[in-house]
Scaffold this motif. Sequence first.
Motif, PDB file in Angstrom:
ATOM      1  N   ALA A 123     -10.403  -4.731   5.188  1.00 62.98           N
ATOM      2  CA  ALA A 123      -9.189  -4.226   4.551  1.00 62.98           C
ATOM      3  C   ALA A 123      -9.176  -2.705   4.611  1.00 62.98           C
ATOM      4  N   VAL A 124      -8.647  -2.158   5.711  1.00 65.56           N
ATOM      5  CA  VAL A 124      -8.701  -0.706   5.893  1.00 65.56           C
ATOM      6  C   VAL A 124      -7.777   0.012   4.915  1.00 65.56           C
ATOM      7  N   GLY A 125      -6.737  -0.696   4.438  1.00 63.57           N
ATOM      8  CA  GLY A 125      -5.783  -0.047   3.537  1.00 63.57           C
ATOM      9  C   GLY A 125      -6.306   0.105   2.127  1.00 63.57           C
ATOM     10  N   ALA A 126      -7.513  -0.399   1.861  1.00 63.94           N
ATOM     11  CA  ALA A 126      -7.999  -0.409   0.486  1.00 63.94           C
ATOM     12  C   ALA A 126      -8.503   0.956   0.046  1.00 63.94           C
ATOM     13  N   THR A 127      -8.924   1.797   0.997  1.00 61.50           N
ATOM     14  CA  THR A 127      -9.513   3.083   0.621  1.00 61.50           C
ATOM     15  C   THR A 127      -8.532   4.219   0.859  1.00 61.50           C
ATOM     16  N   LEU A 128      -8.624   5.230   0.011  1.00 63.27           N
ATOM     17  CA  LEU A 128      -7.734   6.391   0.134  1.00 63.27           C
ATOM     18  C   LEU A 128      -8.073   7.226   1.354  1.00 63.27           C
ATOM     19  N   LYS A 129      -9.368   7.221   1.719  1.00 60.86           N
ATOM     20  CA  LYS A 129      -9.851   8.095   2.793  1.00 60.86           C
ATOM     21  C   LYS A 129      -9.101   7.846   4.090  1.00 60.86           C
TER      22      LYS A 129
END
Lengths: 101, 172
Positions: free
Chosen positions: B124-130
């Motif tokens: 889930a790449v969208g989970a982190t703000l970075k």
Amino acid sequence: MTIGLNDYLVLSTLLFAIGFFGVLLRKNTLVIYMCLELMLVATTLALVAFSRFNGTLDGNVFVFFILTVAAAEVAVGLAIIVALFRRRQTVQVDELNALKN
Amino acid sequence: MADILFYLFAAIALGTALLVVVSKNAVNSAMFFLLSLMGTAALFVLLDAFLLAVLLVLVYAGAVVALFLFIIMLLDMQGGERKPFKRTTMVASVIAAILLGVGVLGFIQRSQLSHAPAGSDVVAVGATLKGYAAQLFTTYLLPVQIVGFLLLIAMLGVIVLSKRFEGLEDVK
């Protein structure tokens, strides 16, 4: 059974269709505008679902931009509706028939 | 568990969206629109897009719905209640909406989407703000700038639209 991409797309389609239904059915400009926003939100749901199930971030970034543009669009649209109301004293679409005939 | 939550929030989003369309009062429509947005934001959380869920609540539920309610109050809808729908309009809109829905659903069913990997198999790449920061300030730097200008232009447009100009009384 787990929820997959298909389920999210079906939901997004149904939400979009409901928004479209509202745009066709309602006569009040403000409610029509709300239904347009509903359609926009339905498309963002599809974009986020595609992004999630493909493991990319591009869809999410698109949604980020769509939210920004939608905010600008709502501000301008509502200003137009207020200007229209000041001129014609109505927001019902069937009374806004200056271009008819 | 996540399945039950999906169906719950999907039902909330769809049901309240339908109530937006049919409710008699514009204020009620705005309130149901708010609920529908909440359902969609919850679905964003289920899709691990936490930032977008928060943004949806802040921008849409916070700013847009408040603006809608403000305009409804300002225009002070005469009579309040809407007239009943004409039968022809009702039938035509139902048919058109069903056609649109069936068309897109058929398109989805015919595509190869059922072979897409399950959510648990993909990171889930969208989970982190970075990730957002990296994308927005590298690949999408120019769009970010353009969107900033778009907001500026929208602000100017609203000011021009709502200002009364002296000696520029328009033709009736």
